[in-house]
Design a protein around this motif. Structure first.
Motif, PDB file in Angstrom:
ATOM      1  N   VAL A 216     -12.375   3.754 -12.735  1.00  0.00           N
ATOM      2  CA  VAL A 216     -11.103   2.510 -11.454  1.00  0.00           C
ATOM      3  C   VAL A 216      -9.971   4.215 -11.228  1.00  0.00           C
ATOM      4  N   GLU A 217     -10.271   5.324 -11.387  1.00  0.00           N
ATOM      5  CA  GLU A 217      -9.898   6.738 -11.358  1.00  0.00           C
ATOM      6  C   GLU A 217     -10.369   6.598  -9.509  1.00  0.00           C
ATOM      7  N   ALA A 218     -11.831   6.421  -9.757  1.00  0.00           N
ATOM      8  CA  ALA A 218     -12.920   6.558  -8.643  1.00  0.00           C
ATOM      9  C   ALA A 218     -12.690   5.638  -7.576  1.00  0.00           C
ATOM     10  N   ALA A 219     -12.366   4.551  -7.727  1.00  0.00           N
ATOM     11  CA  ALA A 219     -12.042   3.200  -7.003  1.00  0.00           C
ATOM     12  C   ALA A 219     -10.709   3.354  -5.963  1.00  0.00           C
ATOM     13  N   ARG A 220     -10.157   4.437  -7.208  1.00  0.00           N
ATOM     14  CA  ARG A 220      -8.577   4.286  -6.218  1.00  0.00           C
ATOM     15  C   ARG A 220      -8.649   5.189  -5.091  1.00  0.00           C
ATOM     16  N   THR A 221      -9.343   7.017  -5.077  1.00  0.00           N
ATOM     17  CA  THR A 221      -9.779   7.220  -4.539  1.00  0.00           C
ATOM     18  C   THR A 221     -10.635   7.421  -2.735  1.00  0.00           C
TER      19      THR A 221
ATOM     20  N   PHE B 267     -10.326   4.196  -2.033  1.00  0.00           N
ATOM     21  CA  PHE B 267      -9.748   3.191  -1.328  1.00  0.00           C
ATOM     22  C   PHE B 267      -8.707   3.853  -0.422  1.00  0.00           C
ATOM     23  N   ARG B 268      -7.890   4.884  -1.125  1.00  0.00           N
ATOM     24  CA  ARG B 268      -7.585   5.369  -0.712  1.00  0.00           C
ATOM     25  C   ARG B 268      -8.185   6.876   1.258  1.00  0.00           C
ATOM     26  N   GLU B 269      -9.011   7.147   0.461  1.00  0.00           N
ATOM     27  CA  GLU B 269     -10.584   7.934   2.052  1.00  0.00           C
ATOM     28  C   GLU B 269     -10.855   6.855   2.464  1.00  0.00           C
ATOM     29  N   THR B 270     -10.841   5.520   2.530  1.00  0.00           N
ATOM     30  CA  THR B 270     -11.120   4.226   3.209  1.00  0.00           C
ATOM     31  C   THR B 270     -10.428   4.166   4.125  1.00  0.00           C
ATOM     32  N   TRP B 271      -8.730   3.722   3.559  1.00  0.00           N
ATOM     33  CA  TRP B 271      -7.382   2.578   4.150  1.00  0.00           C
ATOM     34  C   TRP B 271      -7.400   3.663   5.675  1.00  0.00           C
ATOM     35  N   PRO B 272      -7.842   2.654   6.657  1.00  0.00           N
ATOM     36  CA  PRO B 272      -7.421   3.340   7.682  1.00  0.00           C
ATOM     37  C   PRO B 272      -6.497   3.981   8.428  1.00  0.00           C
ATOM     38  N   TYR B 273      -4.811   3.002   7.542  1.00  0.00           N
ATOM     39  CA  TYR B 273      -3.883   3.378   8.286  1.00  0.00           C
ATOM     40  C   TYR B 273      -3.146   5.033   7.062  1.00  0.00           C
ATOM     41  N   ALA B 274      -3.424   5.483   7.841  1.00  0.00           N
ATOM     42  CA  ALA B 274      -3.333   6.708   6.205  1.00  0.00           C
ATOM     43  C   ALA B 274      -1.944   7.402   5.926  1.00  0.00           C
TER      44      ALA B 274
ATOM     45  N   VAL C  25       0.951  -1.311   0.043  1.00  0.00           N
ATOM     46  CA  VAL C  25       0.013  -0.046   0.290  1.00  0.00           C
ATOM     47  C   VAL C  25       0.995   1.116  -0.208  1.00  0.00           C
ATOM     48  N   ALA C  26       2.176   1.245   0.610  1.00  0.00           N
ATOM     49  CA  ALA C  26       3.043   2.587   0.929  1.00  0.00           C
ATOM     50  C   ALA C  26       3.889   2.725  -0.452  1.00  0.00           C
ATOM     51  N   ALA C  27       3.292   1.408  -1.244  1.00  0.00           N
ATOM     52  CA  ALA C  27       3.905   1.843  -2.482  1.00  0.00           C
ATOM     53  C   ALA C  27       3.171   1.668  -3.720  1.00  0.00           C
ATOM     54  N   LEU C  28       2.574   2.049  -3.414  1.00  0.00           N
ATOM     55  CA  LEU C  28       0.950   2.786  -3.911  1.00  0.00           C
ATOM     56  C   LEU C  28       0.716   4.239  -4.996  1.00  0.00           C
ATOM     57  N   PRO C  29       1.098   4.324  -6.534  1.00  0.00           N
ATOM     58  CA  PRO C  29       1.548   5.623  -6.682  1.00  0.00           C
ATOM     59  C   PRO C  29       0.350   6.863  -6.480  1.00  0.00           C
ATOM     60  N   PRO C  30       1.231   8.454  -6.607  1.00  0.00           N
ATOM     61  CA  PRO C  30       0.136   8.911  -5.473  1.00  0.00           C
ATOM     62  C   PRO C  30      -0.831   9.087  -6.119  1.00  0.00           C
ATOM     63  N   ASP C  31      -2.179   9.853  -5.648  1.00  0.00           N
ATOM     64  CA  ASP C  31      -2.930  10.661  -6.581  1.00  0.00           C
ATOM     65  C   ASP C  31      -3.117  11.115  -7.277  1.00  0.00           C
ATOM     66  N   ASP C  32      -1.875  12.097  -7.221  1.00  0.00           N
ATOM     67  CA  ASP C  32      -1.731  12.973  -8.190  1.00  0.00           C
ATOM     68  C   ASP C  32      -0.397  12.676 -10.027  1.00  0.00           C
ATOM     69  N   THR C  33      -0.624  11.346  -9.474  1.00  0.00           N
ATOM     70  CA  THR C  33      -0.182  11.046 -10.923  1.00  0.00           C
ATOM     71  C   THR C  33      -1.292  10.776 -12.298  1.00  0.00           C
ATOM     72  N   GLU C  34      -0.873  10.958 -13.248  1.00  0.00           N
ATOM     73  CA  GLU C  34      -1.392  10.515 -14.477  1.00  0.00           C
ATOM     74  C   GLU C  34      -3.144   9.925 -14.549  1.00  0.00           C
ATOM     75  N   PRO C  35      -4.350  10.506 -15.019  1.00  0.00           N
ATOM     76  CA  PRO C  35      -5.089   9.274 -15.182  1.00  0.00           C
ATOM     77  C   PRO C  35      -4.762   8.350 -16.522  1.00  0.00           C
ATOM     78  N   TYR C  36      -5.332   7.113 -16.872  1.00  0.00           N
ATOM     79  CA  TYR C  36      -5.060   6.123 -17.589  1.00  0.00           C
ATOM     80  C   TYR C  36      -3.642   5.793 -18.297  1.00  0.00           C
ATOM     81  N   ASN C  37      -3.417   5.699 -16.833  1.00  0.00           N
ATOM     82  CA  ASN C  37      -2.706   4.850 -16.909  1.00  0.00           C
ATOM     83  C   ASN C  37      -2.052   3.538 -16.387  1.00  0.00           C
ATOM     84  N   GLU C  38      -2.398   2.815 -17.269  1.00  0.00           N
ATOM     85  CA  GLU C  38      -2.705   1.141 -17.423  1.00  0.00           C
ATOM     86  C   GLU C  38      -1.128   0.228 -16.046  1.00  0.00           C
ATOM     87  N   ALA C  39      -0.642   0.989 -16.535  1.00  0.00           N
ATOM     88  CA  ALA C  39       0.333   0.579 -16.346  1.00  0.00           C
ATOM     89  C   ALA C  39       1.051   0.016 -14.631  1.00  0.00           C
TER      90      ALA C  39
END
Length: 378
Positions: free
Chosen positions: A358-363, A365-372, A266-280
């Motif tokens: 996809v982007e909405a689901a990532r958002t 997740f970040r909002e509900t992840w309990p260990y910010a 989770v700590a290694a996930l890309p930050p939320d300001d990365t460009e959209p449509y980055n399927e990699a």
């Protein structure tokens, strides 16, 4: 996996979960991947519903063996229900599907527990059964996945090409924006019906093939060998030599390593300001989803129930997976040779819509992840 009185420690990250790439171990105990009971930047940990077991009760004989026997019994019960509701004279398709889902659930829990607590079990037996259960779960999952994907895409197409926008109905003043909206909706409406028909043909065919493959697998000698192994597990759990009577560390240490792998991912996930449509980046999110599942199963073994604090985050990762796969199906359909431009346009809009999901689901997740704190890595 910690009792409330334990201090946070960092442990080396072992081999990755089956079918995944190795995870990067955390650098230090105070880093963003370290779990905390409460954090100034995140929510406090929810109490475990069952409460921690006494340390002396955390042995393989008292905890792991009964858990595996219980899941094996669930597997056999679900298999019996599946056979009953899959008979030609039985029209209970819904009941058969429910039995298949229950069969997959127990197979995943057995497989995940065999992976996490491998050191406490006969390793050769655990590796073999885990591989076979992963094969079975994958075979059974495909039909359900194709059906859900088709429903999701058809509903999205309907919403995208539904009633005209207010601008197109003349509710707001005419202008370039209103005209553009109306033209775009009209162009989408032309191709949406054909796009939906194309998706239905492709995904229904894939679902039918998956159904046939599942039936063939359930009638194969390979499956019967798996069922026999699970039946033996329901009465006898092969433990590693020397495991009998070991202390709590036999279960707590593997469970904590599973937790640490999750926090590191989770700590290694890309930050939320990365460009959209980055399927990699999808693969790293799928990895986090798998590791959260393994952590959840380990939590069930050690503490008797799943961690309620992670329910929302797990649901968000499921939605992320569904949106990624739906976007891929739309893109694959758009590559169909000789389709009309309007159909290709509708599929392109659908693909973009699912990537936004996809982007909405990532958002979420970040909002509900309990260990910010684990998400604060730049």
């Amino acid at each position: 996996m910690r009792r409330p009185d334990q201090q946070t420690t960092t442990r080396p990250t072992p081999d990755a979960a089956p079918g995944t790439t190795p995870d990067t171990p955390p650098a230090e105990a105070t880093g963003p991947g370290t779990r905390r009971t409460a954090d100034a930047g995140g929510a406090a940990r929810s109490p475990d519903p069952a409460g921690p077991r006494p340390t002396g009760d955390l042995t393989t004989e008292a905890v792991l063996a009964p858990y595996l026997r219980g899941q094996a019994a669930e597997f056999l019960r679900s298999l019996r229900l599946h056979h009953e509701h899959s008979a030609p004279a039985d029209s209970g398709g819904h009941d058969a599907a429910a039995a298949t889902r229950a069969l997959r659930r127990s197979a995943r829990r057995i497989s995940g527990s065999l992976h996490t607590f491998r050191a406490a079990l006969d390793p050769l037996w655990a590796d073999q059964l885990r591989a076979e259960l992963a094969w079975l779960s994958g075979i059974l999952a495909r039909e359900h996945a194709y059906a859900n994907r088709l429903t999701r895409l058809v509903e999205a197409l309907h919403q995208l090409s539904g009633p005209a926008l207010p601008a197109a109905r003349g509710v707001r003043a005419a202008g370039e924006s209103a005209a553009s909206d109306a033209q775009g909706r009209a162009a989408l409406g032309v191709g949406a019906a054909r796009a939906g028909a194309l998706l239905e043909r492709r995904l229904t065919l894939a679902r039918t093939r998956s159904h046939s493959a599942a039936l063939q697998a359930l009638g194969s000698s390979r499956f019967h060998a798996v069922a026999d192994a699970v039946a033996l597990l329901a009465s006898d759990v092969p433990l590693s030599p020397g495991t009998s009577g070991r202390t709590a560390e036999a279960l707590l240490e593997p469970a904590e390593r599973a937790e640490q792998r999750l926090l590191t991912a989770v700590a290694a996930l890309p930050p939320d300001d990365t460009e959209p449509y980055n399927e990699a980046q999808d693969a790293s999110w799928h990895q986090a989803r798998l590791l959260l599942r393994l952590h959840r199963y380990a939590h069930e073994v050690v503490l008797g129930a799943a961690d309620p604090a992670l329910t929302g985050a797990g649901h968000a990762l499921d939605l992320h997976r569904d949106a990624v796969e739906a976007a891929g199906a739309a893109a694959a359909a758009a590559r169909t040779p000789r389709i009309a431009p309007a159909t290709a346009y509708a599929l392109g809009v659908l693909h973009a819509d699912q990537r936004h999901e996809v982007e909405a689901a990532r958002t979420v997740f970040r909002e509900t992840w309990p260990y910010a704190a684990a998400l604060s890595t730049p």
